[in-house]
Design a protein around this motif. Structure first.
Motif, PDB file in Angstrom:
ATOM      1  N   LYS A  44     -19.636  38.865 -35.443  1.00 23.09           N
ATOM      2  CA  LYS A  44     -19.970  40.303 -35.538  1.00 23.09           C
ATOM      3  C   LYS A  44     -19.012  41.184 -34.674  1.00 23.09           C
ATOM      4  O   LYS A  44     -18.890  42.298 -34.970  1.00 23.09           O
ATOM      5  CB  LYS A  44     -21.641  40.691 -34.720  1.00 23.09           C
ATOM      6  CG  LYS A  44     -22.666  40.247 -36.263  1.00 23.09           C
ATOM      7  CD  LYS A  44     -23.948  40.393 -35.423  1.00 23.09           C
ATOM      8  CE  LYS A  44     -25.069  40.094 -36.676  1.00 23.09           C
ATOM      9  NZ  LYS A  44     -26.352  40.373 -36.014  1.00 23.09           N
ATOM     10  N   GLY A  45     -18.486  40.553 -33.704  1.00 21.22           N
ATOM     11  CA  GLY A  45     -17.601  41.299 -32.729  1.00 21.22           C
ATOM     12  C   GLY A  45     -16.244  41.116 -33.057  1.00 21.22           C
ATOM     13  O   GLY A  45     -15.327  41.706 -32.496  1.00 21.22           O
ATOM     14  N   ILE A  46     -15.936  40.582 -34.306  1.00 25.92           N
ATOM     15  CA  ILE A  46     -14.584  40.356 -34.742  1.00 25.92           C
ATOM     16  C   ILE A  46     -14.425  41.052 -36.159  1.00 25.92           C
ATOM     17  O   ILE A  46     -13.272  41.461 -36.340  1.00 25.92           O
ATOM     18  CB  ILE A  46     -14.361  38.571 -34.957  1.00 25.92           C
ATOM     19  CG1 ILE A  46     -14.527  38.028 -33.703  1.00 25.92           C
ATOM     20  CG2 ILE A  46     -12.775  38.618 -35.132  1.00 25.92           C
ATOM     21  CD1 ILE A  46     -14.469  36.552 -33.754  1.00 25.92           C
ATOM     22  N   LEU A  47     -15.471  40.949 -36.907  1.00 25.21           N
ATOM     23  CA  LEU A  47     -15.354  41.255 -38.322  1.00 25.21           C
ATOM     24  C   LEU A  47     -16.367  42.549 -38.386  1.00 25.21           C
ATOM     25  O   LEU A  47     -17.053  42.500 -37.906  1.00 25.21           O
ATOM     26  CB  LEU A  47     -15.749  40.274 -39.415  1.00 25.21           C
ATOM     27  CG  LEU A  47     -14.764  39.263 -39.317  1.00 25.21           C
ATOM     28  CD1 LEU A  47     -15.350  38.225 -40.446  1.00 25.21           C
ATOM     29  CD2 LEU A  47     -13.290  39.506 -39.309  1.00 25.21           C
ATOM     30  N   ASP A  52     -22.141  36.469 -44.981  1.00 19.83           N
ATOM     31  CA  ASP A  52     -21.827  35.619 -45.419  1.00 19.83           C
ATOM     32  C   ASP A  52     -20.430  34.998 -45.449  1.00 19.83           C
ATOM     33  O   ASP A  52     -19.787  34.333 -46.361  1.00 19.83           O
ATOM     34  CB  ASP A  52     -21.972  35.963 -47.144  1.00 19.83           C
ATOM     35  CG  ASP A  52     -23.534  36.260 -47.635  1.00 19.83           C
ATOM     36  OD1 ASP A  52     -24.288  35.735 -47.076  1.00 19.83           O
ATOM     37  OD2 ASP A  52     -23.628  37.244 -48.199  1.00 19.83           O
ATOM     38  N   LYS A  53     -19.958  35.023 -44.102  1.00 17.46           N
ATOM     39  CA  LYS A  53     -18.838  34.597 -43.725  1.00 17.46           C
ATOM     40  C   LYS A  53     -18.819  33.525 -42.686  1.00 17.46           C
ATOM     41  O   LYS A  53     -19.733  33.356 -41.857  1.00 17.46           O
ATOM     42  CB  LYS A  53     -17.627  35.625 -43.358  1.00 17.46           C
ATOM     43  CG  LYS A  53     -17.599  36.537 -44.523  1.00 17.46           C
ATOM     44  CD  LYS A  53     -16.801  37.775 -43.944  1.00 17.46           C
ATOM     45  CE  LYS A  53     -16.583  38.873 -45.131  1.00 17.46           C
ATOM     46  NZ  LYS A  53     -15.970  40.105 -44.764  1.00 17.46           N
ATOM     47  N   ASN A  67     -14.941  33.214 -47.493  1.00 18.17           N
ATOM     48  CA  ASN A  67     -15.069  34.533 -47.992  1.00 18.17           C
ATOM     49  C   ASN A  67     -14.622  35.530 -47.105  1.00 18.17           C
ATOM     50  O   ASN A  67     -15.224  36.684 -46.959  1.00 18.17           O
ATOM     51  CB  ASN A  67     -16.545  34.644 -47.959  1.00 18.17           C
ATOM     52  CG  ASN A  67     -17.361  33.851 -49.213  1.00 18.17           C
ATOM     53  OD1 ASN A  67     -16.620  33.469 -50.106  1.00 18.17           O
ATOM     54  ND2 ASN A  67     -18.452  33.618 -49.112  1.00 18.17           N
ATOM     55  N   MET A  68     -13.319  35.494 -46.714  1.00 15.51           N
ATOM     56  CA  MET A  68     -12.784  36.416 -46.090  1.00 15.51           C
ATOM     57  C   MET A  68     -11.362  36.908 -46.620  1.00 15.51           C
ATOM     58  O   MET A  68     -10.639  36.034 -47.199  1.00 15.51           O
ATOM     59  CB  MET A  68     -12.371  35.939 -44.624  1.00 15.51           C
ATOM     60  CG  MET A  68     -13.398  35.868 -43.785  1.00 15.51           C
ATOM     61  SD  MET A  68     -12.909  35.329 -41.875  1.00 15.51           S
ATOM     62  CE  MET A  68     -14.405  34.877 -41.160  1.00 15.51           C
ATOM     63  N   GLU A  72      -9.042  40.000 -42.771  1.00 16.21           N
ATOM     64  CA  GLU A  72      -9.856  39.523 -41.781  1.00 16.21           C
ATOM     65  C   GLU A  72      -9.604  38.032 -41.095  1.00 16.21           C
ATOM     66  O   GLU A  72     -10.013  37.933 -39.763  1.00 16.21           O
ATOM     67  CB  GLU A  72     -11.284  39.341 -42.539  1.00 16.21           C
ATOM     68  CG  GLU A  72     -11.823  40.713 -43.096  1.00 16.21           C
ATOM     69  CD  GLU A  72     -13.015  40.464 -43.912  1.00 16.21           C
ATOM     70  OE1 GLU A  72     -14.105  40.964 -43.935  1.00 16.21           O
ATOM     71  OE2 GLU A  72     -13.019  39.633 -44.994  1.00 16.21           O
ATOM     72  N   THR A  73      -8.804  37.354 -41.771  1.00 18.37           N
ATOM     73  CA  THR A  73      -8.412  36.076 -41.234  1.00 18.37           C
ATOM     74  C   THR A  73      -7.352  36.159 -40.308  1.00 18.37           C
ATOM     75  O   THR A  73      -7.544  35.590 -39.213  1.00 18.37           O
ATOM     76  CB  THR A  73      -7.738  35.074 -42.411  1.00 18.37           C
ATOM     77  OG1 THR A  73      -6.574  35.941 -42.782  1.00 18.37           O
ATOM     78  CG2 THR A  73      -8.647  34.822 -43.640  1.00 18.37           C
ATOM     79  N   GLN A  74      -6.689  37.272 -40.246  1.00 19.34           N
ATOM     80  CA  GLN A  74      -5.684  37.719 -39.264  1.00 19.34           C
ATOM     81  C   GLN A  74      -6.478  38.024 -37.806  1.00 19.34           C
ATOM     82  O   GLN A  74      -5.828  37.836 -36.967  1.00 19.34           O
ATOM     83  CB  GLN A  74      -4.766  38.347 -39.825  1.00 19.34           C
ATOM     84  CG  GLN A  74      -3.839  37.808 -40.789  1.00 19.34           C
ATOM     85  CD  GLN A  74      -3.150  36.602 -40.665  1.00 19.34           C
ATOM     86  OE1 GLN A  74      -2.352  36.583 -39.780  1.00 19.34           O
ATOM     87  NE2 GLN A  74      -3.820  35.817 -41.411  1.00 19.34           N
ATOM     88  N   ASP A  75      -7.541  38.712 -38.226  1.00 21.11           N
ATOM     89  CA  ASP A  75      -8.430  39.341 -37.065  1.00 21.11           C
ATOM     90  C   ASP A  75      -8.928  38.414 -36.427  1.00 21.11           C
ATOM     91  O   ASP A  75      -8.853  38.216 -34.947  1.00 21.11           O
ATOM     92  CB  ASP A  75      -9.460  40.364 -37.443  1.00 21.11           C
ATOM     93  CG  ASP A  75      -8.789  41.566 -38.142  1.00 21.11           C
ATOM     94  OD1 ASP A  75      -7.756  41.872 -37.630  1.00 21.11           O
ATOM     95  OD2 ASP A  75      -9.498  42.245 -39.000  1.00 21.11           O
ATOM     96  N   VAL A  76      -9.370  37.042 -37.096  1.00 26.67           N
ATOM     97  CA  VAL A  76      -9.984  35.720 -36.477  1.00 26.67           C
ATOM     98  C   VAL A  76      -8.853  35.284 -35.674  1.00 26.67           C
ATOM     99  O   VAL A  76      -9.123  34.809 -34.500  1.00 26.67           O
ATOM    100  CB  VAL A  76     -10.569  35.052 -37.644  1.00 26.67           C
ATOM    101  CG1 VAL A  76     -11.165  33.859 -37.051  1.00 26.67           C
ATOM    102  CG2 VAL A  76     -11.903  35.809 -38.127  1.00 26.67           C
ATOM    103  N   ILE A  77      -7.666  35.095 -35.976  1.00 28.83           N
ATOM    104  CA  ILE A  77      -6.716  34.258 -35.625  1.00 28.83           C
ATOM    105  C   ILE A  77      -6.311  34.928 -34.385  1.00 28.83           C
ATOM    106  O   ILE A  77      -6.113  34.192 -33.379  1.00 28.83           O
ATOM    107  CB  ILE A  77      -5.455  34.040 -36.546  1.00 28.83           C
ATOM    108  CG1 ILE A  77      -5.981  33.082 -37.593  1.00 28.83           C
ATOM    109  CG2 ILE A  77      -4.383  33.552 -35.824  1.00 28.83           C
ATOM    110  CD1 ILE A  77      -5.015  32.751 -38.829  1.00 28.83           C
TER     111      ILE A  77
END
Length: 272
Positions: A44-47, A52-53, A67-68, A72-77
């Motif tokens: 929740k604090g990242i995306l 459903d992710k 499901n990204m 969004e994957t770059q935000d997580v990394i």
């Protein structure tokens, strides 16, 4: 019918799962072979839309997002790099694998090069797909690094054909350590020969794992890496022998020169 998109990356040689877990309030000590799973509440604090992710994080440097979209994957990394400082200085990598899980009650089990279709979903499907994808991208990084090292060694072999050997003991030691690291990573870090825990406990999960491992040719790729590392070690052993012989030859010449100097000095002293 439902579908789930998986995308995997390798973002480093090692990820500190316990440090990342602590950041998200997950009070658990992770074993080396166990992935850390970030669910909707953790994302929740990242995306902006975490519904459903999922994110699977593996200690050997791979992550798998479910499901990204790409951004969004770059935000997580980028977020993980802020937590684990060892990841911060790693260069961005484009090594990735995409895969799709399709759930269709009316369809038969089917595997293609980038998807798998099942009639009924179980929790182990996500875990096993993530594990195989994570190992696959980690293997690909090792494969690329070995090919780079092979190119460097080819340059040295070309010098040898001209009767030259320009490699220091320090560079030879670094080269040998890299080769041993490749071998160690594939066996100990990636645990390529190990099955996930669920595959030991559930026969269907084991079959599913074997099916996916064959699809991504994990065992065949491991054998190729194993043969390449053995070849590289053999070559570095030859380099080591040649440099030792070269060093011994220099010492012999130094002894001969010193002996001649001593004779000349004694003759000069005698005649003077």
């Amino acid at each position: 019918m439902a579908s789930y998109d998986f995308i995997s990356y390798t973002i480093g040689n090692e990820i500190n799962l316990n440090e990342i877990a602590g950041h998200f309030g997950i009070n658990k000590k992770f074993k080396w072979e166990e992935p850390l799973i970030l669910r909707e509440k953790n994302l929740k604090g990242i995306l902006a839309k975490p519904e459903d992710k999922l994110v699977f994080i593996f200690s050997f440097g791979s992550i798998v997002c479910v499901n990204m979209a790409f951004h969004e994957t770059q935000d997580v990394i980028n977020y993980l790099k802020k937590i684990d400082k060892n990841l911060k200085n790693n260069p961005p990598t484009m090594i990735k694998d995409n895969f799709k899980l399709i759930v269709n009650p009316n369809a038969k089990f089917e595997v293609t090069y980038n998807s798998i279709t099942i009639s009924r979903i179980h929790d182990y499907h996500f875990n096993i797909i993530a594990t195989v994808l994570a190992k696959s991208v980690a293997l690909e990084k090792i494969e690329e690094d070995i090919d780079i090292l092979l190119d460097k060694i080819e340059d040295i072999v070309n010098f040898l054909e001209k009767g030259k050997l320009n490699i220091s003991d320090e560079n030879l030691a670094k080269m040998s350590s890299k080769i041993l690291r490749f071998k160690y990573n594939t066996i100990s870090y990636i645990m390529l020969l190990d099955k996930p825990q669920i595959a030991w406990e559930n026969e269907d999960a084991e079959k599913f794992f074997i099916e996916l491992s064959d699809l991504f040719e994990l065992n065949d790729r491991y054998e190729k890496i194993k043969h390449k590392t053995e070849l590289l070690l053999d070559i570095t052993e030859v380099f080591s022998s040649l440099t030792q012989s070269k060093r011994n030859a220099k010492l012999e010449w130094m002894v001969i020169i010193l002996f001649l100097v001593e004779i000349i000095l004694s003759l000069i002293e005698k005649f003077i």
